[in-house]
Scaffold this active site. Sequence first.
Site, PDB file in Angstrom:
ATOM      1  CD  GLU A  93      -5.972 -17.598 -11.086  1.00  0.00           C
ATOM      2  OE1 GLU A  93      -5.476 -17.096 -12.112  1.00  0.00           O
ATOM      3  OE2 GLU A  93      -5.483 -18.589 -10.518  1.00  0.00           O
ATOM      4  CD  GLU A 102       0.400 -12.253 -11.090  1.00  0.00           C
ATOM      5  OE1 GLU A 102       1.288 -13.103 -11.291  1.00  0.00           O
ATOM      6  OE2 GLU A 102      -0.807 -12.544 -10.945  1.00  0.00           O
TER       7      GLU A 102
END
Length: 403
Positions: A207, A318
Site C-alpha cells: 500500500e 478510506e
Amino acid sequence: MAKCVIFVLLVSCILYPLHVVSIPRNETFRPQYELQKLRRIRAYLRRINKPAVKTIQSPDGDVLDCVASHLQPAFDHPELKGHKPLDPPERPKGSDPIDEAVISIQRWTETGESCPEGTIPIRRTLEDDVLRADKIARFGRKVHTAKRDSTGSDHEHAIAFANGEQFYGAKASMNVWTPQISDAYEFSLSQIWVISGSFGNDLNTIEAGWQANPALYGDQYPRFFTYWTTDAYQATGCYNLLCSGFVQTNRQIAIGAAISPTSSYNGRQFDISVTVWKDPDHGHWWLEFGSGLLIGYWPAFLFTHLRSHANMVQFGGEIVNSRSQGYHTATQMGSGHFGNEGYKKAAYFRNLQVVDWDNNLIPLSNIRLLADHPNCYDIRQGKNNVWGDYFYYGGPGQNVKCP
C-alpha cells in the site's frame, strides 16, 4: 472482497490521548509498571532509530535523520543482513520520461538541507509516538480482522477496484488535501492497494499514498506513507520504515514526512504520482514517487502470494469512523467534498493504470466502484483523453443525510 470481495484496511486501536507528555528522566517516584514500560520503549527506540550521519529539523516539527543506507531498519532482517540496496530495475514500459529536475514536495526540504550521498532520510520516532499506541509491539502496525468486506466495520471506503486478473503493478496520480480529523483515534487516507491471496490469514498487501493520521504521527498533516503485510496484519509488516522489510534507496524523499504544498478548495491543485510494480528480473516490488524518483523496494522473500503476482488492485480513500460521540464522524475523506462537485473541489485519482505480465503500463479495465456509505462519502467515475480513467471521491462525513 466478495464475489468481488472488497478488502478493508484496519489500523490499531489507539488507547492513549493524542497529546501525551513523555515521562521525565527522573523516574524515582513512578509506579514500577510505568518504569518498565518506559524502559521497553527506550529499548525499542534504540533499535528503530539508527545512528545519524546528519540531522535535519523540519519546519513542521519532525526530526529527519540521515542514516547510512546499509544501516537502515530493513537490514535488521535476517535475510538481508550483510546486503546492500539493489540497483534500480527497468521501469515499466510506457512510464513518463524521467524528469532530471524533479523536486521533492515534502516540508522538510523547505530548509534547503539534504541528506548526503550514501544515506537516506528517516523520520525519527519519539517516545510520544510510541506512547500513543496501545502496545509497543503493535506500534506502526495495523489490526488483524476476520471481516471479509467493509460492510459493518468502522472503516469506510470510496474506491475503484479491479480483480480476477494477474496484475504486476499499479499506478495513479492523486491530489493531496489536508482533511480534518475529528477524533484522535481516526485517520483519513488516499492510496493504492496491491493485493494477493485470500482474505484469511494469508492476505498479502502493498500500500502507498498519503494519509492524515494523528495517532501515528501526532498531527493532522497529510504524509506520504507505505504499508505491507503478508499475513493479514497479524505479525508481519508495518507503516513506512518502522520494521525491517522495505529497503529505501532514495535520499530525497522521507517516507512518513509531511507533503507540501497541498490542494485548496477552488484553488491550485497539487497531486502526487505513485507507482508500485514487480521487477520482472528479480521479483522485488518497487515503489516510485513522481516521475523517476525510485524510493526503494519490498524484497520478494517477504511475501507468499505476491511472489507471483497480485490478483486485485484498488485505488481511493478510506477513513475510520469511531462513533465516539454516538453519531457518524465528521472526519473528512479527500477534500471533505463529494465527488459530484468535480475539479478543484473534490479529491481525485487520475490516469489509473496497471502493469501487465510483460512490464507494460496499460489502462485499467473492468473498473468497479464501491462507496460503503455514499451519503457520507461517494465516488464518481470518468474517462477522457487527458486524464484517462479517473474518478472524484470523498465527502464530509456527518451531514443531514449521514447522521
